[in-house]
Design a protein around this motif. Structure first.
Motif, PDB file in Angstrom:
ATOM      1  N   GLU A 137       0.837  -1.205   0.000  1.00 41.55           N
ATOM      2  CA  GLU A 137       0.000   0.000   0.000  1.00 41.55           C
ATOM      3  C   GLU A 137       0.870   1.254   0.000  1.00 41.55           C
ATOM      4  OE1 GLU A 137      -2.956  -0.003   3.039  1.00 41.55           O
ATOM      5  OE2 GLU A 137      -3.884  -1.879   2.358  1.00 41.55           O
ATOM      6  N   LEU A 138       1.927   1.249   0.782  1.00 41.37           N
ATOM      7  CA  LEU A 138       2.848   2.386   0.776  1.00 41.37           C
ATOM      8  C   LEU A 138       3.591   2.455  -0.556  1.00 41.37           C
ATOM      9  CD1 LEU A 138       4.168   4.762   2.198  1.00 41.37           C
ATOM     10  CD2 LEU A 138       5.796   3.157   3.231  1.00 41.37           C
ATOM     11  N   CYS A 139       3.935   1.311  -1.099  1.00 41.18           N
ATOM     12  CA  CYS A 139       4.602   1.272  -2.406  1.00 41.18           C
ATOM     13  C   CYS A 139       3.759   1.969  -3.458  1.00 41.18           C
ATOM     14  CB  CYS A 139       4.864  -0.184  -2.806  1.00 41.18           C
ATOM     15  SG  CYS A 139       5.663  -0.383  -4.401  1.00 41.18           S
ATOM     16  N   ALA A 140       2.438   1.790  -3.409  1.00 44.42           N
ATOM     17  CA  ALA A 140       1.543   2.402  -4.387  1.00 44.42           C
ATOM     18  C   ALA A 140       1.532   3.926  -4.288  1.00 44.42           C
ATOM     19  CB  ALA A 140       0.125   1.862  -4.213  1.00 44.42           C
ATOM     20  N   ILE A 141       1.921   4.456  -3.134  1.00 46.83           N
ATOM     21  CA  ILE A 141       2.043   5.908  -2.975  1.00 46.83           C
ATOM     22  C   ILE A 141       3.416   6.393  -3.432  1.00 46.83           C
ATOM     23  CG2 ILE A 141       2.127   7.785  -1.273  1.00 46.83           C
ATOM     24  CD1 ILE A 141       0.083   6.204   0.394  1.00 46.83           C
ATOM     25  N   LEU A 142       4.450   5.681  -3.009  1.00 50.67           N
ATOM     26  CA  LEU A 142       5.818   6.115  -3.317  1.00 50.67           C
ATOM     27  C   LEU A 142       6.181   5.882  -4.772  1.00 50.67           C
ATOM     28  CD1 LEU A 142       7.766   4.757  -0.197  1.00 50.67           C
ATOM     29  CD2 LEU A 142       6.557   6.936  -0.473  1.00 50.67           C
ATOM     30  N   GLU A 143       5.659   4.808  -5.370  1.00 46.96           N
ATOM     31  CA  GLU A 143       6.005   4.402  -6.739  1.00 46.96           C
ATOM     32  C   GLU A 143       4.721   3.984  -7.452  1.00 46.96           C
ATOM     33  OE1 GLU A 143      10.087   2.604  -4.759  1.00 46.96           O
ATOM     34  OE2 GLU A 143       8.292   1.382  -5.021  1.00 46.96           O
ATOM     35  N   PRO A 144       3.858   4.951  -7.772  1.00 48.45           N
ATOM     36  CA  PRO A 144       2.463   4.658  -8.115  1.00 48.45           C
ATOM     37  C   PRO A 144       2.214   3.940  -9.435  1.00 48.45           C
ATOM     38  CG  PRO A 144       2.918   6.994  -8.403  1.00 48.45           C
ATOM     39  CD  PRO A 144       4.113   6.401  -7.717  1.00 48.45           C
ATOM     40  N   ASN A 145       3.102   4.061 -10.402  1.00 42.89           N
ATOM     41  CA  ASN A 145       2.813   3.540 -11.734  1.00 42.89           C
ATOM     42  C   ASN A 145       3.694   2.365 -12.132  1.00 42.89           C
ATOM     43  OD1 ASN A 145       0.923   5.667 -11.990  1.00 42.89           O
ATOM     44  ND2 ASN A 145       2.544   7.041 -12.685  1.00 42.89           N
ATOM     45  N   VAL A 146       4.123   1.611 -11.141  1.00 35.97           N
ATOM     46  CA  VAL A 146       4.987   0.464 -11.403  1.00 35.97           C
ATOM     47  C   VAL A 146       4.557  -0.670 -10.481  1.00 35.97           C
ATOM     48  CG1 VAL A 146       6.781   1.105  -9.741  1.00 35.97           C
ATOM     49  CG2 VAL A 146       7.407  -0.180 -11.791  1.00 35.97           C
ATOM     50  N   CYS A 147       5.012  -1.871 -10.743  1.00 37.06           N
ATOM     51  CA  CYS A 147       4.502  -3.029  -9.995  1.00 37.06           C
ATOM     52  C   CYS A 147       4.881  -2.948  -8.515  1.00 37.06           C
ATOM     53  CB  CYS A 147       4.998  -4.329 -10.617  1.00 37.06           C
ATOM     54  SG  CYS A 147       6.765  -4.635 -10.498  1.00 37.06           S
ATOM     55  N   SER A 148       4.114  -3.656  -7.711  1.00 34.31           N
ATOM     56  CA  SER A 148       4.262  -3.622  -6.260  1.00 34.31           C
ATOM     57  C   SER A 148       5.530  -4.326  -5.806  1.00 34.31           C
ATOM     58  CB  SER A 148       3.052  -4.306  -5.610  1.00 34.31           C
ATOM     59  OG  SER A 148       3.050  -5.688  -5.947  1.00 34.31           O
ATOM     60  N   THR A 149       5.864  -4.100  -4.550  1.00 30.78           N
ATOM     61  CA  THR A 149       7.017  -4.781  -3.968  1.00 30.78           C
ATOM     62  C   THR A 149       6.843  -6.299  -4.022  1.00 30.78           C
ATOM     63  OG1 THR A 149       7.513  -2.934  -2.479  1.00 30.78           O
ATOM     64  CG2 THR A 149       8.369  -5.096  -1.856  1.00 30.78           C
ATOM     65  N   SER A 150       5.673  -6.785  -3.681  1.00 31.38           N
ATOM     66  CA  SER A 150       5.466  -8.238  -3.688  1.00 31.38           C
ATOM     67  C   SER A 150       5.654  -8.816  -5.081  1.00 31.38           C
ATOM     68  CB  SER A 150       4.087  -8.590  -3.140  1.00 31.38           C
ATOM     69  OG  SER A 150       3.063  -7.964  -3.883  1.00 31.38           O
ATOM     70  N   ARG A 151       5.246  -8.079  -6.103  1.00 31.55           N
ATOM     71  CA  ARG A 151       5.466  -8.545  -7.470  1.00 31.55           C
ATOM     72  C   ARG A 151       6.954  -8.511  -7.813  1.00 31.55           C
ATOM     73  NH1 ARG A 151       5.072 -11.991 -11.379  1.00 31.55           N
ATOM     74  NH2 ARG A 151       5.108 -11.094 -13.477  1.00 31.55           N
ATOM     75  N   ARG A 152       7.667  -7.513  -7.364  1.00 33.98           N
ATOM     76  CA  ARG A 152       9.106  -7.449  -7.631  1.00 33.98           C
ATOM     77  C   ARG A 152       9.834  -8.624  -6.978  1.00 33.98           C
ATOM     78  NH1 ARG A 152      10.071  -1.060  -6.229  1.00 33.98           N
ATOM     79  NH2 ARG A 152       7.970  -0.499  -6.926  1.00 33.98           N
ATOM     80  N   VAL A 153       9.361  -9.022  -5.807  1.00 35.77           N
ATOM     81  CA  VAL A 153       9.953 -10.186  -5.147  1.00 35.77           C
ATOM     82  C   VAL A 153       9.703 -11.440  -5.990  1.00 35.77           C
ATOM     83  CG1 VAL A 153       9.860 -11.648  -3.090  1.00 35.77           C
ATOM     84  CG2 VAL A 153       9.829  -9.158  -2.857  1.00 35.77           C
ATOM     85  N   GLU A 154       8.525 -11.546  -6.572  1.00 35.16           N
ATOM     86  CA  GLU A 154       8.251 -12.666  -7.487  1.00 35.16           C
ATOM     87  C   GLU A 154       9.220 -12.651  -8.666  1.00 35.16           C
ATOM     88  OE1 GLU A 154       4.196 -12.270  -8.626  1.00 35.16           O
ATOM     89  OE2 GLU A 154       3.389 -12.944  -6.696  1.00 35.16           O
ATOM     90  N   VAL A 155       9.522 -11.451  -9.171  1.00 34.99           N
ATOM     91  CA  VAL A 155      10.480 -11.324 -10.278  1.00 34.99           C
ATOM     92  C   VAL A 155      11.862 -11.779  -9.839  1.00 34.99           C
ATOM     93  CG1 VAL A 155      11.640  -9.684 -11.818  1.00 34.99           C
ATOM     94  CG2 VAL A 155       9.183  -9.474 -11.403  1.00 34.99           C
ATOM     95  N   LEU A 156      12.289 -11.352  -8.648  1.00 32.76           N
ATOM     96  CA  LEU A 156      13.591 -11.772  -8.134  1.00 32.76           C
ATOM     97  C   LEU A 156      13.674 -13.291  -8.020  1.00 32.76           C
ATOM     98  CD1 LEU A 156      14.080  -9.090  -5.325  1.00 32.76           C
ATOM     99  CD2 LEU A 156      15.452  -9.295  -7.407  1.00 32.76           C
ATOM    100  N   LYS A 157      12.611 -13.899  -7.555  1.00 30.72           N
ATOM    101  CA  LYS A 157      12.606 -15.353  -7.414  1.00 30.72           C
ATOM    102  C   LYS A 157      12.635 -16.038  -8.777  1.00 30.72           C
ATOM    103  CE  LYS A 157      10.264 -15.428  -2.928  1.00 30.72           C
ATOM    104  NZ  LYS A 157       9.034 -15.775  -2.180  1.00 30.72           N
TER     105      LYS A 157
END
Length: 288
Positions: A137-157
């Motif tokens: 939810e905070l990610c959506a404020i700080l970085e509104p037009n890009v994928c969420s932190t949880s999605r980035r973790v999926e990418v890392l994996k």
């Protein structure tokens, strides 16, 4: 979006920016700073129309090495999905036997996983991913037009599963917003889960200068009322904005990364990113 013709595409240290400007909307972005001399609106992305032609010409002249992108503009902005400048540059990097590293926040990188794997088999690929908060939810404020932190973790994996090493940029850490023990531990938990090779952190804070400071403050007014005044009282016009919790948070960062065997010295990580392996493979595959 608008097109320009560039005079060159690679810096002396093999940095590459196919686009200039960004639409991710990150509230803290230093690339908005006036010092970079961008003469167009930041969201009106400049596309270097002749970049692939220039890249081919310059790769033919340079010794085999790592090609990097993403230091000024995330290479995987939404435009890339249709223009495929990065994908086509990866084809050239593979063809001519170079390595590749990039900094991104976007899951669009997974569309190029086939090419990244082939380059990594032939030479070397390292993907760098920025994580600022463990809270989507905070990610959506700080970085509104890009994928969420949880999605980035999926990418890392997914990258780890494909044998591609990853490095995380743990920054920026914004005073009174994401500079908490809970947040830093949450990010580190996700890095450990994803088996990242290293984490770059220069301290807990951010930088502000003319251009990005004004934009950042406007977003503080929008999302965190009265916080701008607190920043002005404490930091005035300082360039380096250090969290009051920096010492404690850096202690947590150093202890946990060292304990997990995750590289945490920026100089050592940068050496790793720039080191080109001595491999020799034939490039015979054709990509669509």
């Amino acid at each position: 979006m608008h097109y320009v013709d560039a005079k060159s595409i690679l810096s002396l240290k093999n940095g590459m920016n196919l686009y200039r400007g960004c639409t991710h909307g990150c509230i803290y972005c230093d690339s908005r700073s006036d010092v970079y001399g961008m003469n167009h609106e930041f969201e009106d992305v400049e596309v270097k129309r002749n970049s692939l032609e220039l890249l081919k010409r310059e790769l033919l002249k340079r010794p085999k090495s790592m090609i990097g992108t993403g230091s000024m503009t995330d290479p995987y902005i939404p435009l890339e999905k249709h223009l495929e400048y990065v994908r086509n540059s990866l084809k050239l990097i593979y063809k001519y036997g170079f390595g590749f590293t990039c900094i991104t926040k976007s899951d669009l990188i997974l569309k190029d996983l086939d090419l990244l794997k082939k380059i990594n088999e032939k030479s070397k690929v390292v993907v760098q991913m920025t994580l600022t908060t463990a809270d989507d939810e905070l990610c959506a404020i700080l970085e509104p037009n890009v994928c969420s932190t949880s999605r980035r973790v999926e990418v890392l994996k997914a990258l780890n599963d494909a044998g591609i090493p990853t490095v995380v940029w743990l920054c920026p850490i914004l005073p009174y917003i994401n500079d908490t023990e809970e947040n830093i531990n949450g990010i580190l938990d996700r890095c450990i889960e994803s088996n990242v090779y290293g984490i770059i952190c220069f301290g807990m804070g951010l930088t502000l200068r003319r251009g990005n400071r004004e934009y950042f403050y406007s977003k503080l007014d929008e999302h965190f009322p009265s916080l701008k005044e607190r920043y002005i009282r404490k930091y005035a016009n300082s360039y380096s904005i250090t969290s009051p919790n920096s010492e404690k948070l850096m202690g947590i960062f150093t202890k946990r990364t060292s304990g997990e065997g995750i590289l945490n010295n920026p100089s050592e990580i940068f050496d790793y990113l720039s080191e080109f392996p001595q491999k020799s493979y034939q490039s015979t595959l054709t990509f669509k």
